[in-house]
Motif scaffolding. Structure first.
Motif, PDB file in Angstrom:
ATOM      1  N   SER A 124      -7.982  -1.343  -1.496  1.00 40.66           N
ATOM      2  CA  SER A 124      -6.687  -1.186  -0.832  1.00 40.66           C
ATOM      3  C   SER A 124      -5.620  -1.238  -1.906  1.00 40.66           C
ATOM      4  O   SER A 124      -5.917  -1.374  -3.089  1.00 40.66           O
ATOM      5  CB  SER A 124      -6.469  -2.279   0.219  1.00 40.66           C
ATOM      6  OG  SER A 124      -6.407  -3.550  -0.393  1.00 40.66           O
ATOM      7  N   GLY A 125      -4.367  -1.168  -1.493  1.00 41.07           N
ATOM      8  CA  GLY A 125      -3.271  -1.292  -2.435  1.00 41.07           C
ATOM      9  C   GLY A 125      -2.544   0.016  -2.660  1.00 41.07           C
ATOM     10  O   GLY A 125      -2.727   1.003  -1.947  1.00 41.07           O
ATOM     11  N   SER A 150       0.825  -1.211   0.000  1.00 46.25           N
ATOM     12  CA  SER A 150       0.000   0.000   0.000  1.00 46.25           C
ATOM     13  C   SER A 150       0.858   1.259   0.000  1.00 46.25           C
ATOM     14  O   SER A 150       0.557   2.226   0.679  1.00 46.25           O
ATOM     15  CB  SER A 150      -0.956  -0.016   1.193  1.00 46.25           C
ATOM     16  OG  SER A 150      -0.239  -0.115   2.398  1.00 46.25           O
ATOM     17  N   ASN A 151       1.909   1.215  -0.786  1.00 49.59           N
ATOM     18  CA  ASN A 151       2.797   2.369  -0.911  1.00 49.59           C
ATOM     19  C   ASN A 151       2.191   3.430  -1.822  1.00 49.59           C
ATOM     20  O   ASN A 151       1.219   3.174  -2.540  1.00 49.59           O
ATOM     21  CB  ASN A 151       4.137   1.927  -1.489  1.00 49.59           C
ATOM     22  CG  ASN A 151       4.812   0.878  -0.636  1.00 49.59           C
ATOM     23  OD1 ASN A 151       4.578   0.785   0.565  1.00 49.59           O
ATOM     24  ND2 ASN A 151       5.639   0.066  -1.264  1.00 49.59           N
ATOM     25  N   HIS A 152       2.818   4.595  -1.838  1.00 44.70           N
ATOM     26  CA  HIS A 152       2.410   5.658  -2.750  1.00 44.70           C
ATOM     27  C   HIS A 152       3.045   5.427  -4.117  1.00 44.70           C
ATOM     28  O   HIS A 152       4.202   5.016  -4.208  1.00 44.70           O
ATOM     29  CB  HIS A 152       2.845   7.024  -2.230  1.00 44.70           C
ATOM     30  CG  HIS A 152       2.115   7.442  -1.006  1.00 44.70           C
ATOM     31  ND1 HIS A 152       2.515   8.497  -0.237  1.00 44.70           N
ATOM     32  CD2 HIS A 152       0.992   6.973  -0.407  1.00 44.70           C
ATOM     33  CE1 HIS A 152       1.688   8.649   0.776  1.00 44.70           C
ATOM     34  NE2 HIS A 152       0.759   7.721   0.699  1.00 44.70           N
ATOM     35  N   VAL A 153       2.278   5.689  -5.159  1.00 41.67           N
ATOM     36  CA  VAL A 153       2.808   5.677  -6.517  1.00 41.67           C
ATOM     37  C   VAL A 153       3.207   7.101  -6.876  1.00 41.67           C
ATOM     38  O   VAL A 153       2.850   8.050  -6.173  1.00 41.67           O
ATOM     39  CB  VAL A 153       1.780   5.111  -7.523  1.00 41.67           C
ATOM     40  CG1 VAL A 153       1.504   3.642  -7.236  1.00 41.67           C
ATOM     41  CG2 VAL A 153       0.497   5.905  -7.512  1.00 41.67           C
ATOM     42  N   THR A 206      -1.367   3.391 -13.374  1.00 40.06           N
ATOM     43  CA  THR A 206      -2.173   2.176 -13.527  1.00 40.06           C
ATOM     44  C   THR A 206      -1.818   1.133 -12.472  1.00 40.06           C
ATOM     45  O   THR A 206      -2.436   0.079 -12.409  1.00 40.06           O
ATOM     46  CB  THR A 206      -1.967   1.567 -14.933  1.00 40.06           C
ATOM     47  OG1 THR A 206      -0.576   1.290 -15.108  1.00 40.06           O
ATOM     48  CG2 THR A 206      -2.462   2.509 -16.020  1.00 40.06           C
ATOM     49  N   ALA A 207      -0.827   1.443 -11.628  1.00 43.96           N
ATOM     50  CA  ALA A 207      -0.424   0.511 -10.566  1.00 43.96           C
ATOM     51  C   ALA A 207      -1.287   0.647  -9.321  1.00 43.96           C
ATOM     52  O   ALA A 207      -1.077  -0.072  -8.351  1.00 43.96           O
ATOM     53  CB  ALA A 207       1.043   0.749 -10.204  1.00 43.96           C
ATOM     54  N   CYS A 208      -2.257   1.540  -9.326  1.00 44.16           N
ATOM     55  CA  CYS A 208      -3.095   1.768  -8.142  1.00 44.16           C
ATOM     56  C   CYS A 208      -4.047   0.605  -7.903  1.00 44.16           C
ATOM     57  O   CYS A 208      -4.554  -0.004  -8.843  1.00 44.16           O
ATOM     58  CB  CYS A 208      -3.914   3.041  -8.314  1.00 44.16           C
ATOM     59  SG  CYS A 208      -2.911   4.517  -8.267  1.00 44.16           S
ATOM     60  N   GLY A 209      -4.298   0.327  -6.632  1.00 42.55           N
ATOM     61  CA  GLY A 209      -5.307  -0.642  -6.259  1.00 42.55           C
ATOM     62  C   GLY A 209      -4.793  -2.049  -6.071  1.00 42.55           C
ATOM     63  O   GLY A 209      -3.612  -2.345  -6.242  1.00 42.55           O
ATOM     64  N   ASN A 210      -5.724  -2.927  -5.709  1.00 41.39           N
ATOM     65  CA  ASN A 210      -5.401  -4.319  -5.386  1.00 41.39           C
ATOM     66  C   ASN A 210      -5.991  -5.302  -6.390  1.00 41.39           C
ATOM     67  O   ASN A 210      -6.204  -6.453  -6.065  1.00 41.39           O
ATOM     68  CB  ASN A 210      -5.884  -4.656  -3.975  1.00 41.39           C
ATOM     69  CG  ASN A 210      -7.390  -4.526  -3.811  1.00 41.39           C
ATOM     70  OD1 ASN A 210      -8.089  -4.035  -4.695  1.00 41.39           O
ATOM     71  ND2 ASN A 210      -7.902  -4.947  -2.663  1.00 41.39           N
ATOM     72  N   ALA A 211      -6.306  -4.855  -7.591  1.00 41.51           N
ATOM     73  CA  ALA A 211      -6.828  -5.693  -8.676  1.00 41.51           C
ATOM     74  C   ALA A 211      -8.280  -6.109  -8.464  1.00 41.51           C
ATOM     75  O   ALA A 211      -8.803  -6.902  -9.235  1.00 41.51           O
ATOM     76  CB  ALA A 211      -5.943  -6.910  -8.938  1.00 41.51           C
TER      77      ALA A 211
END
Length: 179
Positions: free
Chosen positions: A63-64, A43-46, A52-57
Motif C-alpha cells: 500500500s502507500g 496513498s496519494n499519487h506521486v 522513491t516515495a512509492c510504497g509503505n516501507a
C-alpha cells in the motif's frame, strides 16, 4: 412462517457482514493462514512512476503512495515498477510476485493458475497480475491492498484463501483491469 421471516433476514444480513476484519475467509480450510493488515498509510499519487516515495516501507510494499498509472492484468516475464502495481492493488487487483534467478517455471505456472481464479471484471479480465521482483525477501509473494503472504514455494491453498479477501480493503475496489 411470516413471523420467522424477519429473524431469517436478520441472520442472513449478519452472515454477509462485509466489514469483518476476519483474516480467515472460507471457513475452517483457511484458518491455518494469516493475512494481517498492514498499517494505513497515505496513498496519494506521486508525480513519477520512478519515484522513491512509492510504497509503505514494507518489502514488498502492499500500500502507500503510488504512481498515477497501473499495469494491465497479465503475466509478465520482466520486472515491473513497484509504483505501478501498487496502483493495481489500490484498485482491488491481486499481485503475484516471484524471485527466481535460477528459474522456476512450475511455480510461476501455479501463480498464473491463481491469477486465473482472481475476481473477474465486467470486461471479462481477471483482476490480477504476475511479475518477477528481484527485491522480494522470499521467493514468492501473493498480495492484496495492505495484505502480503510470503512463501518459499507457491501454496495454492493459501492463495485461494487470500483471494477470498480481494477488494475487501482496497480504497478503490472492483475496478476493471486492461488485458
Amino acid at each position: 412462517m411470516l413471523r420467522a421471516l424477519p429473524a431469517l433476514l436478520l441472520a442472513l444480513c449478519l452472515a454477509c457482514d462485509s466489514t469483518s476484519d476476519d483474516p480467515t475467509p472460507g471457513g475452517e480450510a483457511c484458518e491455518r493462514f494469516s493475512f494481517p493488515l498492514s498499517a494505513v498509510t497515505a496513498s496519494n499519487h506521486v508525480s513519477s512512476c520512478g519515484s522513491t516515495a512509492c510504497g509503505n516501507a514494507e518489502n514488498p510494499p502492499n500500500s502507500g503512495m503510488h504512481c498515477p498509472t497501473w499495469l494491465p492484468c497479465q503475466s509478465y516475464t520482466t520486472e515491473q515498477p513497484r509504483c505501478s502495481w501498487l496502483h493495481n492493488l489500490e484498485h482491488g487487483h491481486a499481485v503475484f510476485l516471484y524471485n527466481c534467478p535460477e528459474g522456476c517455471a512450475d511455480e510461476v505456472a501455479k501463480l498464473e493458475a491463481a491469477q486465473a481464479r482472481a475476481a473477474q471484471g465486467s470486461n471479462g479480465v481477471r483482476r490480477a497480475l504476475v511479475a518477477p521482483d528481484a527485491q522480494l525477501p522470499q521467493r514468492f509473494a501473493a498480495m492484496l491492498w495492505r495484505r502480503t503472504y510470503l512463501m518459499d514455494s507457491v501454496d495454492p491453498d493459501a492463495i485461494a484463501c487470500l483471494l477470498a479477501l480481494q477488494d475487501q480493503d482496497a480504497p478503490e475496489p472492483g475496478l476493471l483491469c486492461a488485458p
